[in-house]
Each structure stands twice: as structure tokens, then as C-alpha cells.
Design an enzyme around this catalytic site. Structure first.
Site, PDB file in Angstrom:
ATOM      1  N   ASP A   9       0.864  -1.266   0.083  1.00 54.10           N
ATOM      2  CA  ASP A   9      -0.055   0.066  -0.089  1.00 54.10           C
ATOM      3  C   ASP A   9       0.866   1.281  -0.108  1.00 54.10           C
ATOM      4  O   ASP A   9       0.401   2.275   0.728  1.00 54.10           O
ATOM      5  CB  ASP A   9      -0.988   0.125   1.188  1.00 54.10           C
ATOM      6  CG  ASP A   9      -1.908  -1.077   1.034  1.00 54.10           C
ATOM      7  OD1 ASP A   9      -2.148  -1.919   0.357  1.00 54.10           O
ATOM      8  OD2 ASP A   9      -2.660  -1.060   2.203  1.00 54.10           O
ATOM      9  N   LYS A  98      -7.195  -4.566  -3.086  1.00 49.00           N
ATOM     10  CA  LYS A  98      -8.218  -5.191  -1.904  1.00 49.00           C
ATOM     11  C   LYS A  98      -9.118  -4.130  -1.749  1.00 49.00           C
ATOM     12  O   LYS A  98      -8.826  -2.955  -1.718  1.00 49.00           O
ATOM     13  CB  LYS A  98      -7.308  -5.677  -0.753  1.00 49.00           C
ATOM     14  CG  LYS A  98      -6.474  -4.613  -0.339  1.00 49.00           C
ATOM     15  CD  LYS A  98      -5.234  -5.224   0.753  1.00 49.00           C
ATOM     16  CE  LYS A  98      -4.262  -4.277   0.975  1.00 49.00           C
ATOM     17  NZ  LYS A  98      -4.718  -2.985   1.872  1.00 49.00           N
ATOM     18  N   CYS A 140      -2.102  -2.386   7.460  1.00 46.79           N
ATOM     19  CA  CYS A 140      -1.978  -3.405   6.436  1.00 46.79           C
ATOM     20  C   CYS A 140      -0.692  -4.159   6.480  1.00 46.79           C
ATOM     21  O   CYS A 140      -0.516  -5.305   6.226  1.00 46.79           O
ATOM     22  CB  CYS A 140      -2.063  -2.581   5.325  1.00 46.79           C
ATOM     23  SG  CYS A 140      -3.917  -1.948   5.111  1.00 46.79           S
TER      24      CYS A 140
END
Length: 194
Positions: A9, A98, A140
Site C-alpha cells: 500500500d 483489496k 496493513c
């Protein structure tokens, strides 16, 4: 067997100037790029994850509580959803998106455009060891590394190439990772909520 780097990310919205900026996010992007250039043979495979939100429901809060709900971020089609410009992506073989319709923290919840999950992708390439970097250490990155260990991959988090949202939640994440048998190297960057 082989080793893979999982870049988690490293997107504009999670870096300085983004809607959910994490202090040090831009430095993480640049640091990952430097490591990729300095150690080209360290990994047989390099993959990345992306938050890819369309309408994730209660994941977007108004106002957000910064625990289970967050400001709008990484909405599909926006600049905030793109990789940070300081992240070198030439070696990225696959991107696992996601969270389109619900909260998703782990890269193992994501899939490629061909609908292949991260665990299957890695196993098809005989990967047995993964190193995890990216944003955010306490969310994450933590979730991705925990799932990697649960899936049976020997897992290391390169903490110098991560940034955490909050020092307290980052410390808690590191304790969870240690308890799960994840190897930790370095020290994460941490800041407060933007």
C-alpha cells in the site's frame, strides 16, 4: 524455493499530502526504491498490494474513528489510489487489489486483475520466504505479515521500510508479529494521525 518482496500500500493517499497520510510515507517509498536498486538479486519476485476502494461501507467514517473507520482514501480512479511517484515499480510483477466493497487490511485478501490471490500466486512460483515493507506498520503491513506467517511462509518485516500511524498501535502490532513468529528487522517510522 525462492524469496519474494511484498510492498504494501505505498499509495499517494497514505503518504504526505494524501487524505490518510502517514508520517514518513514518502521516505518509505524512496527507501524501497533504493533497496530494489541496491540489491537486485535479493528477491526472485516482487509484488505489491493496493487499497482499491469503490464503496467499502463503514470503512469510510464521517467522522472517522481512526480505529475501524477512516477518511475516504484510495478510491478507484483517483490520484490518491496510485502508487507514490518515488516508488520504483519496474520490478513489480503483480498487484493485489483489496477492499473494493468492504474493509480489507491484508494483501492476502486481495487479488490480481485475473482474480488470483496472493498466497496462490506465491506458491505457483515456489516462494517459501517473504519480506514485507510498506504502509502502515500497525494496520496493513501487520495484517499482511500475520497472514503470510499463517499461510506458512517464512516472514520478515523490514521495519526501516515501514511507517506506522501511531506509536502505541505500532508497538502493539510489533508484539503481535513477534508472537506469531514473524522476524522483525529495524525500526519503523511512526507519527500521529494527520
Amino acid at each position: 524455493m525462492s524469496r519474494a518482496l511484498i510492498i504494501v500500500d505505498v499509495q499517494n493517499d497514505f503518504c504526505e499530502g494524501g487524505s490518510l497520510a502517514v508520517a514518513g510515507g514518502g521516505a518509505v517509498a524512496a527507501g524501497i526504491s533504493r533497496l530494489l536498486a541496491a540489491a537486485p538479486d535479493r528477491w526472485e519476485h516482487v509484488v505489491a498490494t493496493k487499497d482499491h476502494h469503490v464503496d467499502p461501507g463503514a470503512h469510510f467514517g464521517d467522522p472517522p474513528d481512526y480505529a475501524t473507520s477512516w477518511p475516504r482514501h484510495c478510491v478507484v480512479g483517483t490520484e490518491g489510489a496510485q502508487f507514490h511517484p518515488d516508488l520504483a515499480t519496474e520490478r513489480v510483477e503483480a498487484v493485489f487489489r483489496k477492499g473494493a466493497w468492504a474493509a480489507a487490511y491484508s494483501g492476502f485478501e486481495g487479488s490480481t486483475a485475473d482474480d488470483e490471490g496472493l498466497a496462490d500466486w506465491l506458491r505457483r512460483r515456489s516462494v517459501d520466504t517473504v519480506e514485507v515493507v510498506g504502509i502502515a506498520t500497525d494496520h496493513c503491513v501487520r495484517a499482511t505479515a500475520l497472514d503470510a506467517a499463517r499461510e506458512g511462509f517464512a516472514t520478515t518485516v523490514l521495519l526501516d521500510l515501514t511507517a506506522g500511524v501511531d506509536p502505541e498501535t505500532t508497538d502493539a502490532a510489533l508484539a503481535m508479529l513477534r508472537e506469531a513468529g514473524v522476524t522483525l528487522h529495524g525500526t519503523p517510522r511512526t507519527g500521529g494521525n494527520p
